[in-house]
Design an enzyme around this catalytic site. Sequence first.
Site, PDB file in Angstrom:
ATOM      1  N   GLU A 127       0.836  -1.216   0.000  1.00 21.78           N
ATOM      2  CA  GLU A 127       0.000   0.000   0.000  1.00 21.78           C
ATOM      3  C   GLU A 127       0.866   1.259   0.000  1.00 21.78           C
ATOM      4  OE1 GLU A 127      -2.992  -0.477  -0.780  1.00 21.78           O
ATOM      5  OE2 GLU A 127      -3.126  -2.611  -0.269  1.00 21.78           O
ATOM      6  N   HIS A 136       1.657   2.051  -3.513  1.00 17.87           N
ATOM      7  CA  HIS A 136       0.529   2.777  -4.134  1.00 17.87           C
ATOM      8  C   HIS A 136       0.543   4.241  -3.689  1.00 17.87           C
ATOM      9  CE1 HIS A 136      -1.734  -0.358  -6.148  1.00 17.87           C
ATOM     10  NE2 HIS A 136      -1.898  -1.083  -5.065  1.00 17.87           N
TER      11      HIS A 136
HETATM   12 ZN    ZN Z   1      -2.600  -3.093  -5.039  1.00 21.63          ZN
END
Ligand code: ZN
Length: 510
Positions: free
Chosen positions: A272, A275
Site C-alpha cells: 500500500e 501505491h
Molecule cells: Zn494493489
Amino acid sequence: MAAARTQKEPLTLLKERLLDIAHLSTAGAVLSWDQEVLMPPQGADARAEAAARLAAVVHEKMLALNEGGLLSKLARRAARGELAGRAAVIARETWRSYERQAKLPRAFVAEHAAVTAKGQHMWATARANDDFAAFAPWLARIVALKREEARLVGYHESPYDALLDTYEPGMTAAELTPLFDELKDFLIPLVRAIQGSSVRPEPRRIRGRYPLAAQAAFNRMVAGEMGFDFDAGRLDESTHPFTTAFHPTDVRITTRYRERDILYAIGSTIHEAGHALYEQGLPAAAFGTPLAETVSMGVHESQSRLWENMVGKSDAFWRHFYPRLQKTFPDPLRRVPRGVFVGIMNAVKPSLIRTEADEVTYNLHIIVRFEIERGLIDGALAVRDLPAIWREKMRAYLGIRVPNDREGVLQDVHWSAGYFGYFPTYALGNLYAAQLFAAMERGVPRLAARLAAGDFAAPRAWLNHHVHRHGKTYEAAALIKRATGEAPTSRYFTDYLSRKYGALYRLGTR
Ligand code: ZN
C-alpha cells in the site's frame, strides 16, 4: 490576441468544473475511507445512502461538463493538434471519461447498479453455502449487462476491450492474449521445477507471537523510511488493506495485523505504501485535472508490486531491516538467519486462493480468470460450465485439485460487482513492475547497495521522474516505453523470476 483569449477561456471554465467534481469526489472518498476504518456497524445503511446520493451528484456534474459543447469542442481541437501539451492532455482524457459515461443511458446505469448490488449479496451467500447454482442466474444477468455495456460503449475487435478500457485504457484482448500465453508457457514449468527442488523453506521456523503494538511501530517505520510522508498521509487498520487518496497532500493507507503472522502486515504495508508514493508523487498544483491522476490500474499496481516484491522481498532490503526486526521480535527471530527468513518470505506453493498466492503462481490465478471472463463476454463460454472449467484450468496450470466452489470459482467478489476487465491489471502490474525495476537498476547506480543501506530516496526519485509526475499525460504502454525504452513485454518479469527463484531454489541452469 483575441484568438489567444478565446482559446484560454473554455479551458479555464473546464478546469473550474473539474475542480468542483474533484472536491466532491474527495468527500465521497472520505466517506468510504471512514466506512472501512472507523464507522460503527449501525452506520452502514445511512452511509450507503449518503454515498449513493453523492455519487449521483458527481455523475450529473460529469455529464454537465459538456454543456454548450464546451468539452467536445476542446476535445476536437486537441485531436486536431491545436492545443498545447498540458491543455491537450486535459481535453483528451476528460473527454475519454466523459464520453464513456455519456454513452450509457440513465436506465442502463440504474439497472447495472441494482443488479450488481443484489449480485454481490447473492454471491456472498452463495459463497458461504458453497452453492454456485444459487449465484449462476445472477452472474448470467451481470454478463448480459456487461455485453450490453460493451455494445453501448463501442469497440473495434472484441467486446471485452470495451470493459478492459475502464481499468487499463488503450489495452486490448488481442495484446493481452499473447502476453499471457508467453507467461503461461514460462510459469507452468517454473512452478513444476520449484516443486521438484530439494530446497524447502520452513515457515514453522518463524512461528510465534508478534505483539500487535510492536508490529504497528515496525510497519510505520518501514513505510516512513520508504518515503511515505506521514505529514501528507496516514496509516490505519482495516479488514482488507487499501489505499485511497483525497489529494496528493492527504493519502490514506491501511494494513492489517495478525498476532501469529509477521509477514502479512509487512507485505501489505509495503504494497500500500508503494501505491501511496504514486499518489503523493502526483503534481498537486494540477489537482482536479487528469494531469494529477494515475494512468491505469495496471500502472498503479506496478508501483505497489515493485516495492512489495522486487524491493521488499529482496535480500538487500532485509540486510537493512532484518537486524531491527530481530531486535523487535527476538523470540523467535533471534535464531533465524536472514537468508532463511527471506527464503520463507519468498516460498512458492501452488494454492487455491489468489490473494494468498506467491509471486510465481499469482499470475496463473489471473490467467485462469482472464481466459474465463474473456470467454463469457465473447459468448464462447456459458455461466453454468464455470465450475468445471475452473477446476480444469487450476489442475492444468497450477497442478491442484479444487475441492469446492467456495475456494474455487466463487472466491472473488469482482464478477458479482460487475468488474469484468479488472483482473488482467493485477498481472500487468507485475509485468510493468519488473520492466520498470530493470530500467531502474540500469538508471540508479549501485541500486542493491543503496537498498541494503536503507537509502530509498534514489529509487523513489526514479519512479517519480519516470511515472508519478506525469499523471495521465501518457497511456500505460507509452509511459512504460518512455521509462524503459521498450514496449510492455513479459520478458523482464520472466527474467526476474528465473534469476531470483533459480537462486532461491537452486534450479541450476534454468
Ligand atoms: Zn494493489
